[in-house]
Write a protein that holds these residues in place. Structure first.
Motif, PDB file in Angstrom:
ATOM      1  N   UNK A 121       2.123  -4.333   3.429  1.00  8.73           N
ATOM      2  CA  UNK A 121       3.308  -3.500   3.617  1.00  8.73           C
ATOM      3  C   UNK A 121       2.993  -2.080   3.158  1.00  8.73           C
ATOM      4  N   UNK A 122       3.018  -1.152   4.094  1.00 13.83           N
ATOM      5  CA  UNK A 122       2.726   0.258   3.799  1.00 13.83           C
ATOM      6  C   UNK A 122       4.037   0.976   3.517  1.00 13.83           C
ATOM      7  N   UNK A 123       4.094   1.676   2.387  1.00 16.16           N
ATOM      8  CA  UNK A 123       5.277   2.447   2.026  1.00 16.16           C
ATOM      9  C   UNK A 123       4.828   3.864   1.695  1.00 16.16           C
ATOM     10  N   UNK A 124       4.807   4.717   2.723  1.00 14.39           N
ATOM     11  CA  UNK A 124       4.172   6.035   2.591  1.00 14.39           C
ATOM     12  C   UNK A 124       4.972   7.176   3.219  1.00 14.39           C
ATOM     13  N   UNK A 125       6.238   6.899   3.579  1.00 14.03           N
ATOM     14  CA  UNK A 125       7.026   7.961   4.186  1.00 14.03           C
ATOM     15  C   UNK A 125       6.483   8.440   5.522  1.00 14.03           C
ATOM     16  N   UNK A 152       0.846  -1.203   0.000  1.00  9.89           N
ATOM     17  CA  UNK A 152       0.000   0.000   0.000  1.00  9.89           C
ATOM     18  C   UNK A 152       0.876   1.246   0.000  1.00  9.89           C
ATOM     19  N   UNK A 153       1.117   1.821  -1.181  1.00  6.88           N
ATOM     20  CA  UNK A 153       1.927   3.037  -1.239  1.00  6.88           C
ATOM     21  C   UNK A 153       1.106   4.267  -0.848  1.00  6.88           C
ATOM     22  N   UNK A 154       1.825   5.288  -0.452  1.00  4.86           N
ATOM     23  CA  UNK A 154       1.241   6.607  -0.325  1.00  4.86           C
ATOM     24  C   UNK A 154       1.399   7.331  -1.654  1.00  4.86           C
ATOM     25  N   UNK A 155       1.654   8.624  -1.582  1.00  5.34           N
ATOM     26  CA  UNK A 155       1.811   9.404  -2.803  1.00  5.34           C
ATOM     27  C   UNK A 155       3.136   9.059  -3.477  1.00  5.34           C
ATOM     28  N   UNK A 156       3.068   8.732  -4.769  1.00  4.54           N
ATOM     29  CA  UNK A 156       4.253   8.400  -5.551  1.00  4.54           C
ATOM     30  C   UNK A 156       4.444   9.465  -6.624  1.00  4.54           C
ATOM     31  N   UNK A 157       5.663   9.946  -6.751  1.00  2.00           N
ATOM     32  CA  UNK A 157       5.945  11.002  -7.721  1.00  2.00           C
ATOM     33  C   UNK A 157       6.234  10.387  -9.093  1.00  2.00           C
ATOM     34  N   UNK A 158       5.157   9.989  -9.759  1.00  2.00           N
ATOM     35  CA  UNK A 158       5.262   9.465 -11.114  1.00  2.00           C
ATOM     36  C   UNK A 158       5.319  10.630 -12.102  1.00  2.00           C
ATOM     37  N   UNK A 159       5.477  10.300 -13.378  1.00  2.00           N
ATOM     38  CA  UNK A 159       5.484  11.344 -14.404  1.00  2.00           C
ATOM     39  C   UNK A 159       4.177  12.120 -14.407  1.00  2.00           C
TER      40      UNK A 159
END
Length: 264
Positions: free
Chosen positions: A254-258, A185-192
């Motif tokens: 697995x949370x990856x959100x900073x 479960x990602x948080x905000x991802x800086x994609x294009x």
């Protein structure tokens, strides 16, 4: 029990499918698994902007049952099996404004892409994984499954919450049969696309991209790490989870959100 792992070629001989794998986080995951030695298949509605001859591309709309059946059929015909399934596809195209502006079609389209597509693909590939007594399924969810933004993405958040619950339930059923099921479960991802959105916000507010990024982070309640994730950081987590090094991990989110989610 000690094992020697070759981190550079640890997925050699494995067949991996990444949905939504032509751009953003999906492309980063596909490249990460390919570098680890996997044979990689990517699928999306449209061809990748930058084609990679090292990856097999299948054009399909996974929000439809016909699209998922096409992918399942082509993968089995071309490769005979699947070892790793990364259900990365996710989209939110509904209008802002809360529950009042959302139609049945808004809800259905969002659930088809974010929940039903993974369910159909899992159902298509699981029998062979169970037969071979090995396989890994990753569901890419979102912190919005726990931290919904009701004004903007209510159907998306609801679908991702359902995906998290489904993923845990599925793991309870198939882990004893040799198939590991995990949620990221990602948080905000800086994609294009996120970069372009920041540029649009900056232009409309006569500010800078940095100020636009800060305003979005504030809207999320803050990111303690101080920035969004990069696609490659999420891909690195997925690369570990599908590897033999994570052999005892299943049924976990697995949370990856900073640090975005403020609760434990």
């Amino acid at each position: 029990m000690e094992k020697d792992f070759n981190f550079n070629n640890e997925l050699s001989g494995k067949i991996a499918l990444i949905t939504g794998g032509t751009k953003g986080t999906g492309r980063a995951i596909a490249e990460r698994l390919w570098r680890a030695g996997a044979t990689v298949i990517i699928t999306a509605r449209n061809k990748p902007e930058i084609e990679n001859s090292n990856m097999h591309f299948i054009a399909a709309d996974l929000s439809t049952s016909e699209g998922t059946e096409k992918v399942i059929g082509e993968v089995k015909a071309a490769f005979g099996k699947l070892d790793i399934l990364v259900n990365n596809l996710g989209s939110s195209e509904t209008p802002g404004g809360g529950f009042k502006v959302l139609t049945d079609e808004d809800w259905e389209k969002t659930f088809q892409a974010n929940l039903f597509a993974p369910v159909r693909l899992d159902r298509g590939f699981l029998p062979e994984m169970i037969q071979q007594k090995s396989g890994v399924i990753i569901h890419i969810a979102s912190i919005q499954g726990r931290l919904p933004l009701y004004d903007a993405t209510l159907p998306y958040a609801s679908a991702k919450a359902g995906l998290i619950n489904y993923s845990k339930s599925l793991s309870n059923e198939v882990s004893s049969k040799g198939v590991r099921v995990l949620t990221v479960s990602p948080g905000w991802i800086m994609t294009t696309s996120s970069v372009r959105m920041m540029e649009r916000i900056a232009e409309s507010s006569n500010g800078t991209v940095e100020e636009a990024t800060e305003s979005v982070m504030n809207a999320l309640g803050g990111i303690p790490f101080g920035r969004p994730a990069q696609p490659e950081e999420v891909a690195e987590l997925v690369g570990f989870l599908v590897s033999p090094r994570a052999n005892y991990l299943t049924g976990t989110e697995f949370v990856i959100d900073g640090g975005t989610i403020p609760t434990i």
